[in-house]
Design a protein around this motif. Structure first.
Motif: not given
Length: 746
Positions: A60-64, A16-18, A22-26, A50-55
């Motif tokens: 770096p991508t969001v894990k959860d 959750l913190i990771n 990541l979301i806030l930095i991006t 769009f860039l932070a997604s697993s696509h």
């Protein structure tokens, strides 16, 4: 030999913190780029998601993603809460007719257009029905964010847009009930829809009446204890309480948040709470928009490029045109109608919810949800540009339309907004229905709450049902009296009674009210007694009401006065001037704040000459708790003054630019002459004197702009305020003179 634990310990950071980091930095990087490019920040959030997604594996991508969905839901709640704080029930009522006609015209038209668009693409019946509803609901959050970024919230058409969005959200809830019924039974259930409509109306009225009665009083009583931290926690607690309650009775959590915001908007603390909640709203709002961007799948965009393209065009042009037509029908001018229509040209959060509903019920195809997300993302990108270019488009349309059409629209708009006379009977019937409906809903709510919560507590005691009945009866008695015996529209009824032919109809209305009142007495007693005992109790209850009418009347008047006082709290405090009465033609009122860095501070209005140079008039100035109505030319402007000006959209925009031009950059070097500095009063010889008697202004050429007294913060205190020991005084003025004054006074 012991090995240090620290050397072999791996610190585990929850996903959750990771993910949030990541979301806030991006998002931060994206919005900085978009700010540099002078593009709306909402677009930056979508790109960040769009860039932070697993696509995209090279980022770096969001894990959860489930956790992010929760944060996004919280973001929607706080966005709607803030929206309610800005647009109170009174503001919604002012645009109610316009909003309802605009929203209903758009929804009905877009459902039909969306349905046939689905059929055109070869979709089945259920996919087409869901598509029509999905395309009919615009996005409150996207529009609200775009309004903020473009700085158009002070323009007149935004009230129509927000009102239409709220009507859409309420209709969307009904649509979800209807779609669930159709999906399960495969047939239209009118009874289910009507039941849901009555349920929604019932709870909206109860929430509003009880909220206005209790919450402003609570905030007023607790005000001496408030700090910023306490007020923020209490306001968010109230918001989430209503969210939980709304969800518990089967409604949207976002609707509950909006209702609570609208209730708090009627209090004196509304602006302060709005200021405190803004950082929380911005944080979770950013997460929401990033999460929307994360749902964009490039493969879906490629595979279903044709449907996405078709539905994007249908949404943009369909929503714009149908909303514009609806706004014109409601009686608004052409320019405002086009601005309203082009602002509503997207789909958003409710469309996602409806698409998810179809998928969870297994009645829609798997491709519908990703297509909806793609269309929402594209229209979210286009929305700021649609709003930005609405005014030029309106001018272009006005030039291209036949002159006689434009003239007819102007005449229709003028006639629709003109004050129309209402017959005496219509006033009586309107007041009659209103009073009977409101009091009936209150009585039902009290009786049901007593049955559900109070009765179980009394079950273990002897005569528990009797005690419960007595308590319930005492609570409902004032409302029973108001429903059955209180005079309704006395002046109009007196006028009608001058003609004998009206005696009969008026007597019938009185009789119906009394019957309804007796029905509620019987309904209440039937919940606590057997039929035989209930009859006896019924007779006793009626006798008691007839014996003590004056006491019951006084009690009801006291309750009513409390409600009216709370409902008009801001008007009684601020003494606001009605916008509609003050705003001729396309003029309206907008508010601005004089920042401390403005070089207009300290200048009289006569010297500024904004009326002569720009054309706007200052209706009143709000200075802390002081309100200056229709200020004279000798009135001066001070830091943090909130000024309310009247003008056209162009004049208001020009005035905003005028204020920005007069902002002076703060000089942070040590040799700065003018500073804002605080001093704690300990041994100064002017302790116990008023600010005027201290001669601080004359000796320092400075100004006391704030005092912290016994934990209470006073902005722009009056000159007769008495300075006390341990007060913290905020002074703006010449640094050397202020320092010399305070040191020499010790």
């Amino acid at each position: 030999m012991l090995t240090p634990l620290v050397a072999n310990t791996t610190v585990h950071i929850p996903n959750l913190i990771n993910d949030l980091g990541l979301i806030l930095i991006t998002a931060a990087i994206a919005v900085l780029i978009f700010r540099k490019l002078k593009q709306p920040l909402v677009l930056g959030y979508l790109v960040a998601g769009f860039l932070a997604s697993s696509h995209f594996s090279f980022f770096p991508t969001v894990k959860d993603t489930n956790s992010i969905t929760v944060w996004a839901e919280i973001g929607v709640i706080f966005l709607l809460f803030s929206l309610g704080l800005e647009f109170s029930f009174k503001k919604l009522l002012k645009v109610g007719g316009t909003a309802s006609i605009t929203a209903l015209t758009q929804i009905i038209s877009m459902i039909i257009i969306g349905y046939y668009a689905g059929k055109f693409m070869g979709w089945n019946e259920m996919n087409s029905i869901f598509l029509g509803v999905i395309l009919s609901i615009s996005s409150t959050t996207i529009i609200l964010k775009a309004f903020d970024e473009l700085g158009v919230k002070s323009q007149k058409f935004t009230g129509n847009v927000i009102g239409a969005l709220i009507v859409q959200d309420i209709v969307a809830i009904l649509m979800m009930v209807l779609l669930s019924t159709i999906a399960v039974s495969q047939q239209f259930s009118g009874a289910e829809l009507i039941q849901s409509l009555f349920k929604l109306g019932f709870f909206l009225i109860i929430w509003f009446v009880s909220g206005i009665f209790f919450i402003p009083t609570l905030l007023r009583k607790l005000k001496p204890l408030f700090t910023d931290e306490m007020l923020l926690i209490i306001s968010l607690a109230l918001c989430l309480f209503m969210v939980i309650f709304a969800a518990g009775v089967g409604f949207s959590p976002a609707l509950g948040a909006f209702i609570m915001g609208s209730i708090i908007a009627e209090t004196n603390e509304a602006e302060h709470i709005e200021h405190l909640v803004k950082p929380v709203k911005d944080l979770f709002g950013a997460v929401f928009f990033v999460s929307v961007g994360m749902l964009i799948n490039p493969e879906t965009l490629v595979e279903y490029a044709f449907p996405v393209m078709i539905l994007t065009l249908v949404t943009i042009f369909g929503q714009s045109i149908t909303s514009t037509i609806g706004t014109i029908i409601s009686g608004q001018p052409l320019k405002e109608s086009v601005q309203t229509g082009m602002s509503l040209s997207q789909i958003g959060e409710f469309s996602f919810i409806i698409a998810t509903l179809g998928a969870s019920l297994n009645v829609t195809s798997d491709f519908l949800y990703p297509i909806v997300v793609a269309v929402s993302a594209v229209t979210a990108f286009t929305t700021p540009f649609m709003i930005k270019y609405a005014t030029p488009v309106a001018g272009f349309i006005e030039k291209k339309l036949p002159k006689r059409w434009v003239k007819r629209i102007e005449i229709y708009s003028a006639n629709a907004q003109a004050i129309k006379t209402v017959s005496t009977w219509r006033k009586v019937i309107k007041d009659y229905i209103f009073q009977v409906t409101i009091h009936s809903i209150i009585l039902v709510a009290i009786i049901q709450m007593s049955k559900r919560f109070l009765m179980p507590l009394m079950d273990d005691y002897s005569y528990g049902n009797v005690v419960t009945a007595i308590i319930t009866f005492l609570i409902i008695t004032p409302f029973l009296w108001a429903l059955s015996l209180r005079r309704i529209a006395p002046n109009e009824v007196q006028e009608l009674l001058k003609n004998k032919k009206h005696y009969g109809p008026i007597a019938v209305l009185v009789f119906i009210r009394m019957v309804i009142g007796l029905f509620f007495i019987g309904m209440m007693l039937n919940n606590f007694f057997s039929p035989g005992t209930a009859v006896l109790a019924f007779v006793v209850a009626v006798i008691l009401i007839l014996i003590f009418p004056k006491k019951i009347n006084r009690l009801y008047v006291k309750i009513e006065n409390r409600f009216v006082k709370n409902y008009n709290q801001r008007e009684l405090s601020v003494k606001k001037i009605n916008r509609n009465n003050l705003s001729p033609w396309d003029g309206h009122m907008a508010n601005f704040e004089i920042v401390p860095e403005s070089d207009l501070v300290g200048k009289p209005l006569e010297e500024i000459k904004i009326r002569e140079d720009i054309g706007v008039n200052i209706a009143y100035i709000k200075r802390g708790n002081l309100h200056i109505n229709v200020p004279t030319k000798y009135e001066k402007l001070y830091p943090s003054d909130e000024i309310f000006v009247i003008g056209t959209d162009a004049q208001v925009k020009e005035f905003g630019n005028y204020l920005k031009k007069h902002e002076v950059k703060v000089i942070e070097e040590e040799d700065s002459d003018i500073i804002l500095q605080q001093f704690e009063l300990e041994h100064q010889d002017f302790i116990g004197l008023t600010i005027r008697e201290s001669e601080l202004r004359e000796k320092t050429k400075g100004l006391v702009v704030g005092v912290e007294h016994n934990g209470r913060r006073i902005l722009n205190p009056e000159s007769n305020f008495i300075l006390s020991k341990n007060d913290i005084v905020w002074v703006v003025g010449d640094r050397k003179k202020i320092a010399s004054f305070f040191s020499s006074s010790n």
